[in-house]
Motif scaffolding. Structure first.
Motif, PDB file in Angstrom:
ATOM      1  N   PRO A 289       6.385 -11.781   3.729  1.00  0.00           N
ATOM      2  CA  PRO A 289       5.897 -11.236   2.378  1.00  0.00           C
ATOM      3  C   PRO A 289       4.095 -11.030   1.784  1.00  0.00           C
ATOM      4  O   PRO A 289       4.055 -10.663   1.806  1.00  0.00           O
ATOM      5  CB  PRO A 289       7.061 -10.774   1.118  1.00  0.00           C
ATOM      6  N   TRP A 290       4.198 -12.441   2.298  1.00  0.00           N
ATOM      7  CA  TRP A 290       2.951 -13.085   1.720  1.00  0.00           C
ATOM      8  C   TRP A 290       2.121 -12.138   2.591  1.00  0.00           C
ATOM      9  O   TRP A 290       0.803 -12.272   2.546  1.00  0.00           O
ATOM     10  CB  TRP A 290       2.534 -13.951   1.921  1.00  0.00           C
TER      11      TRP A 290
ATOM     12  N   ALA B 161      -1.040  -9.073   1.951  1.00  0.00           N
ATOM     13  CA  ALA B 161      -0.261  -9.128   0.857  1.00  0.00           C
ATOM     14  C   ALA B 161      -0.950  -8.495   0.160  1.00  0.00           C
ATOM     15  O   ALA B 161      -1.097  -7.775  -0.899  1.00  0.00           O
ATOM     16  CB  ALA B 161       0.496 -10.244  -0.173  1.00  0.00           C
ATOM     17  N   SER B 162      -2.455  -9.235  -0.051  1.00  0.00           N
ATOM     18  CA  SER B 162      -2.933  -7.969  -1.076  1.00  0.00           C
ATOM     19  C   SER B 162      -4.254  -7.545  -0.572  1.00  0.00           C
ATOM     20  O   SER B 162      -5.296  -6.658  -1.205  1.00  0.00           O
ATOM     21  CB  SER B 162      -4.849  -9.167  -1.336  1.00  0.00           C
ATOM     22  N   CYS B 163      -3.573  -6.756   0.955  1.00  0.00           N
ATOM     23  CA  CYS B 163      -4.291  -5.324   1.291  1.00  0.00           C
ATOM     24  C   CYS B 163      -3.287  -3.914   0.482  1.00  0.00           C
ATOM     25  O   CYS B 163      -2.725  -4.028   1.262  1.00  0.00           O
ATOM     26  CB  CYS B 163      -4.709  -5.382   2.441  1.00  0.00           C
ATOM     27  N   GLU B 164      -3.579  -3.703  -0.191  1.00  0.00           N
ATOM     28  CA  GLU B 164      -2.470  -2.196  -0.929  1.00  0.00           C
ATOM     29  C   GLU B 164      -3.115  -1.580  -0.068  1.00  0.00           C
ATOM     30  O   GLU B 164      -1.829  -0.699   0.546  1.00  0.00           O
ATOM     31  CB  GLU B 164      -3.329  -1.876  -1.974  1.00  0.00           C
TER      32      GLU B 164
ATOM     33  N   THR C  56       0.914  -1.847   2.606  1.00  0.00           N
ATOM     34  CA  THR C  56       2.329  -2.562   1.891  1.00  0.00           C
ATOM     35  C   THR C  56       3.111  -2.424   2.864  1.00  0.00           C
ATOM     36  O   THR C  56       2.901  -1.241   3.897  1.00  0.00           O
ATOM     37  CB  THR C  56       2.542  -1.829   1.260  1.00  0.00           C
ATOM     38  N   TYR C  57       4.546  -2.981   2.968  1.00  0.00           N
ATOM     39  CA  TYR C  57       5.637  -2.831   4.437  1.00  0.00           C
ATOM     40  C   TYR C  57       5.780  -1.260   4.292  1.00  0.00           C
ATOM     41  O   TYR C  57       6.303  -0.607   4.569  1.00  0.00           O
ATOM     42  CB  TYR C  57       6.773  -3.629   3.116  1.00  0.00           C
ATOM     43  N   GLY C  58       6.096  -0.540   2.688  1.00  0.00           N
ATOM     44  CA  GLY C  58       6.527   0.778   2.637  1.00  0.00           C
ATOM     45  C   GLY C  58       5.238   1.919   3.692  1.00  0.00           C
ATOM     46  O   GLY C  58       5.999   2.566   3.952  1.00  0.00           O
ATOM     47  N   ARG C  59       4.231   1.394   3.014  1.00  0.00           N
ATOM     48  CA  ARG C  59       3.290   2.485   3.611  1.00  0.00           C
ATOM     49  C   ARG C  59       3.624   2.171   5.603  1.00  0.00           C
ATOM     50  O   ARG C  59       3.178   3.027   5.943  1.00  0.00           O
ATOM     51  CB  ARG C  59       1.831   1.937   3.531  1.00  0.00           C
TER      52      ARG C  59
ATOM     53  N   GLU D 110      -3.104   6.552   0.073  1.00  0.00           N
ATOM     54  CA  GLU D 110      -2.333   6.771  -0.282  1.00  0.00           C
ATOM     55  C   GLU D 110      -0.718   6.766  -0.750  1.00  0.00           C
ATOM     56  O   GLU D 110      -0.889   6.641  -2.317  1.00  0.00           O
ATOM     57  CB  GLU D 110      -2.495   8.760  -0.578  1.00  0.00           C
ATOM     58  N   GLY D 111      -0.307   6.590   0.043  1.00  0.00           N
ATOM     59  CA  GLY D 111       0.736   6.501   0.141  1.00  0.00           C
ATOM     60  C   GLY D 111       1.852   7.788   0.303  1.00  0.00           C
ATOM     61  O   GLY D 111       1.015   8.449   0.697  1.00  0.00           O
TER      62      GLY D 111
ATOM     63  N   ARG E  72       6.426   5.451  -6.110  1.00  0.00           N
ATOM     64  CA  ARG E  72       5.997   5.992  -4.790  1.00  0.00           C
ATOM     65  C   ARG E  72       5.305   5.696  -3.835  1.00  0.00           C
ATOM     66  O   ARG E  72       5.070   5.125  -2.441  1.00  0.00           O
ATOM     67  CB  ARG E  72       6.151   7.680  -5.251  1.00  0.00           C
ATOM     68  N   SER E  73       3.436   5.482  -4.477  1.00  0.00           N
ATOM     69  CA  SER E  73       2.167   5.610  -3.760  1.00  0.00           C
ATOM     70  C   SER E  73       3.130   3.856  -2.926  1.00  0.00           C
ATOM     71  O   SER E  73       2.218   4.033  -1.724  1.00  0.00           O
ATOM     72  CB  SER E  73       1.200   5.389  -4.155  1.00  0.00           C
ATOM     73  N   LEU E  74       3.192   2.839  -3.073  1.00  0.00           N
ATOM     74  CA  LEU E  74       3.131   1.606  -2.688  1.00  0.00           C
ATOM     75  C   LEU E  74       4.926   0.982  -1.804  1.00  0.00           C
ATOM     76  O   LEU E  74       4.598   0.653  -0.816  1.00  0.00           O
ATOM     77  CB  LEU E  74       3.962   0.568  -3.361  1.00  0.00           C
ATOM     78  N   GLY E  75       5.464   2.431  -1.645  1.00  0.00           N
ATOM     79  CA  GLY E  75       6.545   2.840  -0.463  1.00  0.00           C
ATOM     80  C   GLY E  75       7.637   1.366  -0.931  1.00  0.00           C
ATOM     81  O   GLY E  75       7.799   1.495  -0.110  1.00  0.00           O
TER      82      GLY E  75
ATOM     83  N   ALA F   4      11.281   1.602   0.471  1.00  0.00           N
ATOM     84  CA  ALA F   4      11.634   1.588   1.930  1.00  0.00           C
ATOM     85  C   ALA F   4      12.487   0.784   1.654  1.00  0.00           C
ATOM     86  O   ALA F   4      13.777   0.259   2.725  1.00  0.00           O
ATOM     87  CB  ALA F   4      10.000   1.159   2.802  1.00  0.00           C
TER      88      ALA F   4
ATOM     89  N   PRO G  12      -0.527  -8.338  -5.459  1.00  0.00           N
ATOM     90  CA  PRO G  12      -1.389  -8.630  -6.519  1.00  0.00           C
ATOM     91  C   PRO G  12      -2.826  -7.609  -6.407  1.00  0.00           C
ATOM     92  O   PRO G  12      -3.711  -8.142  -7.249  1.00  0.00           O
ATOM     93  CB  PRO G  12      -2.179 -10.130  -5.587  1.00  0.00           C
ATOM     94  N   PHE G  13      -2.780  -6.627  -5.536  1.00  0.00           N
ATOM     95  CA  PHE G  13      -4.225  -5.856  -5.836  1.00  0.00           C
ATOM     96  C   PHE G  13      -3.293  -5.079  -7.478  1.00  0.00           C
ATOM     97  O   PHE G  13      -4.700  -4.292  -7.508  1.00  0.00           O
ATOM     98  CB  PHE G  13      -4.319  -5.039  -4.700  1.00  0.00           C
TER      99      PHE G  13
END
Lengths: 477, 218
Positions: A50-51, A54-57, A60-63, A124-125, B64-67, B70, B149-150
């Motif tokens: 998970p790390w 991690a600092s890059c939005e 993320t795993y979901g995106r 944007e997600g 929603r936007s961060l997903g 999932a 962290p963001f």
């Protein structure tokens, strides 16, 4: 089975009319395959690390998960299926694709929109609708473009030479009709006028099942129904089986909409109908499997790459059909639903059945359209071999991990951290399988790029002259 | 089957039937669903579900936007449908009405992380531990939840003294001396949303169990 005489759709210098849009769609889809698998690999790594980044939005795993699914389904599977579907309609109808210029432009727009869309998901997600994660406005363009391409398919079918239609045509037409219905409905009810509450999830589920079973699966089956008898040189054993299989497939597949919502907050009848339809899908799976396996020319497997991919696809089709029927009932879904297990079934469906069926078509069609054979003979062997190994690891690790995860979750006494900890090893194995699988696909990319370079550079025989030779020589195959 | 029209009509009929079954009929059944209005023990009229507060509604957009969907489901399945209720993820099954006011319904399809349908209830009277978003493994050992962290800002401690909102961090997550980590607006919105997730309200279609098992494992 009656089929128009084997006039290559592309035997004249005007072969660009069919060739260019189809080659463009097929080539573009290979790039999306690699891009999608790259994103999927990163997502898979993040499941147990998970790390990582991690600092890059944006990642993320979901995106990443949504972006990779979108790139693979809309970029690779849909685009290659569409290219092959159009080629099949032209080839079986003894004609050329209607309005190839429009088809080519539509393909360009498709790829441009998808590029923006995948970038949009990362920036944007995702939309939160698992069947259509792209940003809303782009979905509108994609809906219009895919409808135009489907209409071109119908126009091509309408131009066909007289004579009986063949199963490949039925399946392509079913897919071309289903896609606009699914796309327009989900566009209107999820994006323009979003439905209230869980109705969104119901329509999303219906759209997702439709994209798999009424869009991708028919395109893959069309490819199998055409290329297995065509390359193997044996006609289909039973046209009656083909008809029954076709109608039963379309009918039952269209009622599996809420198969993933068993136990969820939706009226129970929806799940019940979908479970019944998922189990009854065994009927068309049996008819289609028998038809395809009976004509499988085992002796010809050695000499045709396309046929080997078709064989892998046909076997996966049967397995995934049986697996779906066994795991759809409520008692199985209560344990295996909402785990990694459905991921395994989905991977077997997409990468074991649909993908290899499309690659069977790819390896058969591209040399015809490009006018020369693939330059490397070893590459397709590596592609198939590593695909089987990678896919095997992926499906077994997701399947076994999901099975254990499901039983652990069903026991309320097992704490969640424990469930999660036991899943780790399987997620890591899945990453390994995915890496092998992705590496396998670089073989087809390299071979295709090499072929493209050979076609464009002014050495060797002119492409067209070579094509005329191979097409006459290959007519008897 | 030599005729295009037969094929075409057959396919259209099948698709229209499916559309009716999974789009039109569900709309007819669920489209007019209203909140449940009842009188509570104190005699006040309450309506469930209520619309979320502005901050929580914006937090739903962050979610929603961060997903997050999932890995996290928001659906408690019925008692005979697995261990959800025994696990303490909810007192009753989730029903359609629970999601009536969600702008985007995020039921989720994979439980790589725990179900969050009643996350707010599990917090009890505690406020949401924001450090869970910054460094999940510091709160739940071996958590595989991705840190975000963001959504936080690392800044020098101001002359007026450390911010009351600054996170209390441990181990490698501790910022360099003289700096502090404070949540941004989006982190607070996400926290408000997660705290707002609670469905243990009795509904005619989903009654609460009569006797609560105080020893139910979490």
């Amino acid at each position: 089975m009656n089929r128009p005489s084997p006039t290559p759709a592309c035997a004249s210098p005007s072969c660009c009319a069919t060739g260019l849009p189809v080659l463009y769609l097929l080539g573009g889809s290979i790039l999306w395959l690699l891009a999608g698998l790259g994103l999927a690999l990163l997502a898979s790594l993040k499941q147990h690390q998970p790390w990582l980044l991690a600092s890059c939005e944006w990642v993320t795993y979901g995106r990443l998960d949504a972006a990779s699914r979108t790139a693979l389904v809309h970029g690779f599977f849909s685009q290659m299926g569409l290219g092959l579907g159009l080629w099949l309609l032209a080839r079986t109808g003894g004609t050329k694709i209607a309005a190839p210029g429009i088809a080519f432009i539509a393909g360009l727009v498709w790829n441009a929109v998808l590029t923006l869309g995948v970038a949009g998901i990362l920036v944007e997600g995702p939309s939160g609708r698992s069947s259509l994660e792209l940003p809303g406005q782009l979905v509108t363009v994609l809906t219009v473009v895919s409808t135009v391409l489907c209409l071109l398919g119908f126009a091509t079918f309408a131009k066909r030479a007289d004579g009986p239609t063949v199963p490949a045509q039925w399946f392509v037409l079913a897919a071309l009709l289903a896609l606009p219905v699914l796309a327009i409905t989900s566009q209107v009810t999820l994006s323009f006028f979003p439905a209230r509450g869980v109705l969104q999830a119901v329509i999303d589920g219906w759209n997702g099942q439709g994209l798999s079973l009424l869009w991708l699966a028919p395109l893959a089956l069309a490819s199998l129904y055409f290329f297995i008898p065509d390359i193997g040189g044996r006609p289909l054993r039973s046209p009656a089986f083909a008809k029954l299989g076709f109608w039963a497939w379309v009918f039952f597949a269209s009622w599996t909409g809420a198969a993933n919502l068993v136990g969820g907050p939706v009226p129970a009848w929806m799940a019940t109908v979908s479970i019944a339809a998922s189990v009854l899908l065994l009927i068309p799976v049996a008819f289609i499997s028998l038809n395809l396996h009976l004509v499988a020319p085992v002796s010809a497997l050695g000499r045709s790459t396309a046929l080997r991919f078709a064989a892998l696809s046909a076997i996966s089709f049967t397995v995934v059909g049986i697996l779906t029927a066994l795991t759809s009932p409520r008692c199985a879904q209560q344990v295996l639903g909402l785990t990694q297990f459905p991921v395994a079934v989905r991977e077997l469906f997409l990468f074991g059945f649909v993908g290899p069926a499309l690659f069977a078509g790819y390896y058969a069609v591209v040399p015809k359209l490009a006018g020369r054979e693939f330059p490397c003979r070893l590459s397709p062997v590596a592609h198939l071999g590593l695909t089987v190994i990678g896919l095997g690891i992926m499906v077994l690790s997701s399947g076994a991990g999901g099975w254990l995860q499901g039983w652990a979750l069903a026991d309320g006494k097992v704490g969640f951290p424990e469930v999660s900890a036991h899943l780790q090893i399987w997620l890591k194995l899945h990453t390994l399988g995915l890496a092998v699988f992705a590496f396998a696909q670089t073989a087809v990319l390299a071979n295709s790029v090499w072929l493209l370079v050979e076609c464009l550079l002014p050495f060797g025989k002119p492409a067209l002259a070579l094509f005329t030779e191979t097409s006459t020589a290959g007519a008897g195959k | 089957m030599n005729h295009g029209p037969v094929l075409f009509l057959g396919l259209v009929t099948t698709l229209v039937a499916s559309w009716t079954g999974f789009v039109a009929l569900p709309h007819r059944q669920l489209g007019a669903l209203q909140p449940d209005v009842s009188t509570n023990a104190a005699g006040a009229v309450v309506s469930y579900p209520a619309a979320r507060s502005g901050e929580a509604a914006q937090g739903a957009e962050v979610y929603r936007s961060l997903g997050c969907v999932a890995c996290h489901t928001q659906q408690v399945r019925p008692e005979n449908g697995g261990g959800d209720i025994a696990r303490g993820w909810g007192k009753r099954r989730t029903v359609a009405r629970d999601h009536l006011f969600d702008a985007t319904v995020l039921l989720g399809g994979n439980r790589l992380g725990p179900d969050l349908a009643n996350y707010g209830e599990r917090l009890g009277t505690n406020s949401f531990p924001l450090v869970r978003l910054y460094d999940p493994s510091s709160v739940a050992t071996n958590s595989t939840c991705a840190p975000v962290p963001f959504l936080f800002e690392q800044r020098p401690i101001r002359s007026s003294g450390p911010s009351p909102e600054a996170l209390v961090l441990k181990g490698t997550a501790v910022p360099p001396a003289g700096s502090e980590v404070v949540p941004t607006l989006r982190a607070r919105q996400l926290a408000a949303y997660l705290s707002s997730l609670r469905t243990s309200v009795e509904l005619p279609e989903a009654p609460l169990p009569l006797v609560e098992d105080a020893n139910a494992p979490k």
